[in-house]
Scaffold this motif. Structure first.
Motif, PDB file in Angstrom:
ATOM      1  N   ALA A   1       0.818  -1.324   0.115  1.00  0.00           N
ATOM      2  CA  ALA A   1       0.026  -0.082   0.093  1.00  0.00           C
ATOM      3  C   ALA A   1       0.949   1.446  -0.160  1.00  0.00           C
ATOM      4  CB  ALA A   1      -0.753  -0.043   1.338  1.00  0.00           C
ATOM      5  N   THR A   2       2.181   1.088   0.637  1.00  0.00           N
ATOM      6  CA  THR A   2       3.031   2.327   0.515  1.00  0.00           C
ATOM      7  C   THR A   2       4.218   2.167  -0.421  1.00  0.00           C
ATOM      8  OG1 THR A   2       4.502   1.294   2.298  1.00  0.00           O
ATOM      9  CG2 THR A   2       2.290   2.987   3.109  1.00  0.00           C
ATOM     10  N   ALA A   3       3.952   0.966  -1.233  1.00  0.00           N
ATOM     11  CA  ALA A   3       5.108   0.891  -2.227  1.00  0.00           C
ATOM     12  C   ALA A   3       5.458   1.831  -3.369  1.00  0.00           C
ATOM     13  CB  ALA A   3       4.985  -0.417  -2.859  1.00  0.00           C
ATOM     14  N   SER A   4       4.464   2.890  -3.542  1.00  0.00           N
ATOM     15  CA  SER A   4       4.850   3.987  -4.523  1.00  0.00           C
ATOM     16  C   SER A   4       5.603   5.129  -3.907  1.00  0.00           C
ATOM     17  CB  SER A   4       3.605   4.367  -5.287  1.00  0.00           C
ATOM     18  OG  SER A   4       2.620   4.845  -4.266  1.00  0.00           O
ATOM     19  N   TRP A   5       5.338   5.275  -2.446  1.00  0.00           N
ATOM     20  CA  TRP A   5       5.876   6.545  -1.830  1.00  0.00           C
ATOM     21  C   TRP A   5       5.890   6.394  -0.328  1.00  0.00           C
ATOM     22  CZ3 TRP A   5       8.681   9.836  -4.969  1.00  0.00           C
ATOM     23  CH2 TRP A   5       9.003  11.007  -4.365  1.00  0.00           C
ATOM     24  N   ASN A   6       7.061   5.946   0.218  1.00  0.00           N
ATOM     25  CA  ASN A   6       6.777   5.482   1.423  1.00  0.00           C
ATOM     26  C   ASN A   6       7.368   6.840   2.350  1.00  0.00           C
ATOM     27  OD1 ASN A   6       7.018   4.661   4.130  1.00  0.00           O
ATOM     28  ND2 ASN A   6       7.591   2.648   3.413  1.00  0.00           N
ATOM     29  N   HIS A   7       6.488   7.883   2.730  1.00  0.00           N
ATOM     30  CA  HIS A   7       7.030   9.022   3.575  1.00  0.00           C
ATOM     31  C   HIS A   7       7.706   8.805   4.751  1.00  0.00           C
ATOM     32  CE1 HIS A   7       4.760  11.696   1.017  1.00  0.00           C
ATOM     33  NE2 HIS A   7       3.871  10.905   1.029  1.00  0.00           N
ATOM     34  N   HIS A   8       7.352   7.573   5.544  1.00  0.00           N
ATOM     35  CA  HIS A   8       7.839   7.372   6.885  1.00  0.00           C
ATOM     36  C   HIS A   8       9.161   6.681   6.547  1.00  0.00           C
ATOM     37  CE1 HIS A   8       8.370   5.682  10.813  1.00  0.00           C
ATOM     38  NE2 HIS A   8       8.687   4.420  10.399  1.00  0.00           N
ATOM     39  N   ALA A   9       9.461   5.914   5.359  1.00  0.00           N
ATOM     40  CA  ALA A   9      10.877   5.253   5.223  1.00  0.00           C
ATOM     41  C   ALA A   9      11.826   6.511   4.939  1.00  0.00           C
ATOM     42  CB  ALA A   9      10.781   4.378   4.290  1.00  0.00           C
ATOM     43  N   ALA A  10      11.170   7.533   4.004  1.00  0.00           N
ATOM     44  CA  ALA A  10      12.122   8.633   3.565  1.00  0.00           C
ATOM     45  C   ALA A  10      12.707   9.425   4.942  1.00  0.00           C
ATOM     46  CB  ALA A  10      11.332   9.385   2.667  1.00  0.00           C
ATOM     47  N   ARG A  11      11.580   9.688   5.562  1.00  0.00           N
ATOM     48  CA  ARG A  11      12.043  10.395   6.908  1.00  0.00           C
ATOM     49  C   ARG A  11      12.932   9.780   7.667  1.00  0.00           C
ATOM     50  NH1 ARG A  11       6.362  11.657   6.403  1.00  0.00           N
ATOM     51  NH2 ARG A  11       6.017  10.146   8.076  1.00  0.00           N
ATOM     52  N   ARG A  12      12.857   8.571   7.865  1.00  0.00           N
ATOM     53  CA  ARG A  12      13.795   7.644   8.617  1.00  0.00           C
ATOM     54  C   ARG A  12      15.208   7.816   8.028  1.00  0.00           C
ATOM     55  NH1 ARG A  12      15.685   2.681   8.417  1.00  0.00           N
ATOM     56  NH2 ARG A  12      14.353   1.971   6.720  1.00  0.00           N
ATOM     57  N   VAL A  13      15.031   7.509   6.750  1.00  0.00           N
ATOM     58  CA  VAL A  13      16.668   7.593   6.177  1.00  0.00           C
ATOM     59  C   VAL A  13      17.135   8.989   6.111  1.00  0.00           C
ATOM     60  CG1 VAL A  13      18.046   7.147   4.067  1.00  0.00           C
ATOM     61  CG2 VAL A  13      15.981   5.592   4.720  1.00  0.00           C
TER      62      VAL A  13
ATOM     63  N   ASN B   1      18.970  -0.409  -3.692  1.00  0.00           N
ATOM     64  CA  ASN B   1      17.627  -0.811  -4.004  1.00  0.00           C
ATOM     65  C   ASN B   1      16.706  -0.171  -2.983  1.00  0.00           C
ATOM     66  OD1 ASN B   1      15.458  -2.274  -4.698  1.00  0.00           O
ATOM     67  ND2 ASN B   1      16.192  -4.180  -3.577  1.00  0.00           N
ATOM     68  N   THR B   2      15.568   0.332  -3.519  1.00  0.00           N
ATOM     69  CA  THR B   2      14.512   0.941  -2.929  1.00  0.00           C
ATOM     70  C   THR B   2      13.311  -0.048  -2.806  1.00  0.00           C
ATOM     71  OG1 THR B   2      13.705   2.432  -4.299  1.00  0.00           O
ATOM     72  CG2 THR B   2      15.445   3.314  -2.851  1.00  0.00           C
ATOM     73  N   TRP B   3      13.052  -1.010  -3.696  1.00  0.00           N
ATOM     74  CA  TRP B   3      11.987  -1.592  -3.753  1.00  0.00           C
ATOM     75  C   TRP B   3      11.711  -2.523  -2.715  1.00  0.00           C
ATOM     76  CZ3 TRP B   3       7.384  -0.964  -5.764  1.00  0.00           C
ATOM     77  CH2 TRP B   3       6.656  -1.990  -5.943  1.00  0.00           C
ATOM     78  N   PHE B   4      10.660  -2.949  -1.950  1.00  0.00           N
ATOM     79  CA  PHE B   4       9.509  -1.838  -1.939  1.00  0.00           C
ATOM     80  C   PHE B   4       9.440  -1.212  -0.581  1.00  0.00           C
ATOM     81  CE2 PHE B   4       6.605  -4.564   0.159  1.00  0.00           C
ATOM     82  CZ  PHE B   4       6.907  -5.827  -0.444  1.00  0.00           C
ATOM     83  N   ALA B   5      10.247  -1.480   0.247  1.00  0.00           N
ATOM     84  CA  ALA B   5      10.152  -1.012   1.721  1.00  0.00           C
ATOM     85  C   ALA B   5      10.577   0.558   1.765  1.00  0.00           C
ATOM     86  CB  ALA B   5      11.173  -1.716   2.528  1.00  0.00           C
ATOM     87  N   LEU B   6      11.451   0.945   0.822  1.00  0.00           N
ATOM     88  CA  LEU B   6      11.929   2.184   0.978  1.00  0.00           C
ATOM     89  C   LEU B   6      11.099   3.054  -0.022  1.00  0.00           C
ATOM     90  CD1 LEU B   6      15.761   1.644   1.558  1.00  0.00           C
ATOM     91  CD2 LEU B   6      13.949   2.296   3.197  1.00  0.00           C
ATOM     92  N   THR B   7      11.235   2.696  -1.286  1.00  0.00           N
ATOM     93  CA  THR B   7      10.558   3.407  -2.464  1.00  0.00           C
ATOM     94  C   THR B   7      11.410   4.482  -2.801  1.00  0.00           C
ATOM     95  OG1 THR B   7       9.056   5.163  -1.261  1.00  0.00           O
ATOM     96  CG2 THR B   7       8.187   2.869  -1.339  1.00  0.00           C
ATOM     97  N   ALA B   8      10.942   5.332  -4.164  1.00  0.00           N
ATOM     98  CA  ALA B   8      11.430   6.374  -4.575  1.00  0.00           C
ATOM     99  C   ALA B   8      11.397   7.538  -3.901  1.00  0.00           C
ATOM    100  CB  ALA B   8      10.984   6.613  -5.909  1.00  0.00           C
ATOM    101  N   ALA B   9      10.627   7.580  -2.559  1.00  0.00           N
ATOM    102  CA  ALA B   9      10.532   8.849  -1.703  1.00  0.00           C
ATOM    103  C   ALA B   9      11.720   9.069  -1.161  1.00  0.00           C
ATOM    104  CB  ALA B   9       9.670   8.388  -0.598  1.00  0.00           C
ATOM    105  N   VAL B  10      12.769   7.867  -0.714  1.00  0.00           N
ATOM    106  CA  VAL B  10      13.813   8.029  -0.221  1.00  0.00           C
ATOM    107  C   VAL B  10      14.787   9.102  -1.047  1.00  0.00           C
ATOM    108  CG1 VAL B  10      16.034   6.822   0.596  1.00  0.00           C
ATOM    109  CG2 VAL B  10      13.827   6.001   1.136  1.00  0.00           C
ATOM    110  N   PRO B  11      15.251   8.724  -2.323  1.00  0.00           N
ATOM    111  CA  PRO B  11      16.094   9.632  -2.983  1.00  0.00           C
ATOM    112  C   PRO B  11      15.635  11.057  -3.257  1.00  0.00           C
ATOM    113  CG  PRO B  11      15.226   7.697  -4.619  1.00  0.00           C
ATOM    114  CD  PRO B  11      14.846   7.306  -3.137  1.00  0.00           C
TER     115      PRO B  11
END
Length: 108
Positions: free
Chosen positions: A56-68, A84-94
């Motif tokens: 459900a958050t695989a397209s854009w994970n705000h929580h993971a991005a804030r954590r990184v 690799n960001t799929w799918f726990a981190l997502t493109a939100a991280v970079p």
């Protein structure tokens, strides 16, 4: 003189494989070259139900991005290298890291 600090980001696979080996080898090579490496290893859910829920958050994970981003700040990273960001981190991280001013490189 402070050494270069790399935040080294990777989402591991359920079953280890070639990309995981490359990540570990690269970390060792960087460290052997005098680079400080701060590893960030995310893990995808191992169970099928949890994996489906996480999609459900695989397209854009705000929580993971804030954590990184918080880790990059804490580690005082000079550069972020993402494997690799799929799918726990997502493109939100970079996107979030780059937006915060961190140079981001990726191995694709």
């Amino acid at each position: 003189m402070r050494r270069v600090r790399v935040l080294h980001v990777h989402t591991t696979y359920r079953q280890g494989g070639g990309e995981d080996v490359v990540v570990e080898t690269e970390r060792k090579m960087l460290e052997d070259a005098g680079v400080d490496v701060a590893p960030v290893d995310a893990r995808n859910p191992s169970g099928d139900v949890a994996a489906v829920a996480a999609l459900a958050t695989a397209s854009w994970n705000h929580h993971a991005a804030r954590r990184v981003l918080a880790l990059a700040r804490r580690e005082r990273a000079d550069v972020v290298h993402i494997h690799n960001t799929w799918f726990a981190l997502t493109a939100a991280v970079p996107a979030v890291l780059s937006g915060a001013g961190y140079p981001v490189v990726a191995t694709l």
